[in-house]
Design a protein around this motif. Structure first.
Motif, PDB file in Angstrom:
ATOM      1  N   ALA A 181       8.347  -8.872  -6.788  1.00  0.00           N
ATOM      2  CA  ALA A 181       8.120  -7.565  -7.413  1.00  0.00           C
ATOM      3  C   ALA A 181       9.244  -7.237  -8.394  1.00  0.00           C
ATOM      4  CB  ALA A 181       8.002  -6.479  -6.355  1.00  0.00           C
ATOM      5  N   GLU A 182      10.488  -7.563  -8.022  1.00  0.00           N
ATOM      6  CA  GLU A 182      11.607  -7.321  -8.925  1.00  0.00           C
ATOM      7  C   GLU A 182      11.495  -8.188 -10.171  1.00  0.00           C
ATOM      8  OE1 GLU A 182      15.281  -7.725  -6.799  1.00  0.00           O
ATOM      9  OE2 GLU A 182      14.986  -5.854  -5.705  1.00  0.00           O
ATOM     10  N   LYS A 183      11.112  -9.452  -9.992  1.00  0.00           N
ATOM     11  CA  LYS A 183      10.940 -10.347 -11.141  1.00  0.00           C
ATOM     12  C   LYS A 183       9.814  -9.862 -12.045  1.00  0.00           C
ATOM     13  CE  LYS A 183      12.701 -14.425  -8.792  1.00  0.00           C
ATOM     14  NZ  LYS A 183      12.330 -15.673  -8.124  1.00  0.00           N
ATOM     15  N   LEU A 184       8.716  -9.417 -11.442  1.00  0.00           N
ATOM     16  CA  LEU A 184       7.588  -8.910 -12.226  1.00  0.00           C
ATOM     17  C   LEU A 184       8.009  -7.678 -13.015  1.00  0.00           C
ATOM     18  CD1 LEU A 184       4.610  -8.961 -13.030  1.00  0.00           C
ATOM     19  CD2 LEU A 184       4.130  -7.604 -10.977  1.00  0.00           C
ATOM     20  N   GLY A 185       8.752  -6.798 -12.379  1.00  0.00           N
ATOM     21  CA  GLY A 185       9.252  -5.613 -13.077  1.00  0.00           C
ATOM     22  C   GLY A 185      10.138  -5.996 -14.255  1.00  0.00           C
TER      23      GLY A 185
END
Length: 151
Positions: free
Chosen positions: A84-88
């Protein structure tokens, strides 16, 4: 130019509140992770309490399977958080890439406009110099003509 102006204003507004928003999002993420870890801990504790009451082999196997599933779930939660952090970050990069493209286009437009203005200025200088030379030539010829008539 309007897109550039909107973008510049958005950047200024974002920079004004960025640090605060980062802190708020970190606290929200940390709270969500703590809540998940707490729930996983409660599940582990419940399974531990169930252990002594399991008398049959089937019950013990089921308990071990649940503990294994809980460990897998815990690892999956960590991977999901990381993803999720990478996608953000990728979403933000895409937004910034588009913003940078708008800025580059604006700068290119400004350069073209500057080059046009510069070319027009140079042409005007050339015409003014040419007109000045023509006047000087006409005046010089006029003086030569009047001097010749005076003699």
């Amino acid at each position: 130019q309007a897109a550039f102006a909107h973008l510049a204003l958005a950047f200024r507004c974002d920079m004004f509140t960025l640090q605060q928003r980062v802190q708020v999002e970190k606290r929200a993420r940390d709270a969500a992770e703590e809540n998940i870890q707490e729930e996983l801990g409660l599940c582990r504790a419940a399974l531990e309490r169930l252990g002594p009451s399991c008398a049959t082999v089937g019950c013990k196997e089921m308990l071990e399977q649940l503990q294994h599933n809980l460990a897998v779930l815990s690892a999956a939660v960590e991977r999901a958080t990381s993803a999720a952090e990478k996608l953000g970050a990728v979403h933000q990069e895409a937004r910034m890439s588009r913003a940078a493209e708008v800025m580059v286009q604006h700068v290119e437009n400004l350069k073209r406009h500057h080059m046009r203005e510069h070319a027009e200025l140079e042409e005007m200088k050339r015409l003014i110099q040419q007109n000045s030379r023509n006047r000087q030539l006409a005046e010089t010829q006029g003086e030569v003509g009047s001097a010749a008539r005076a003699h």
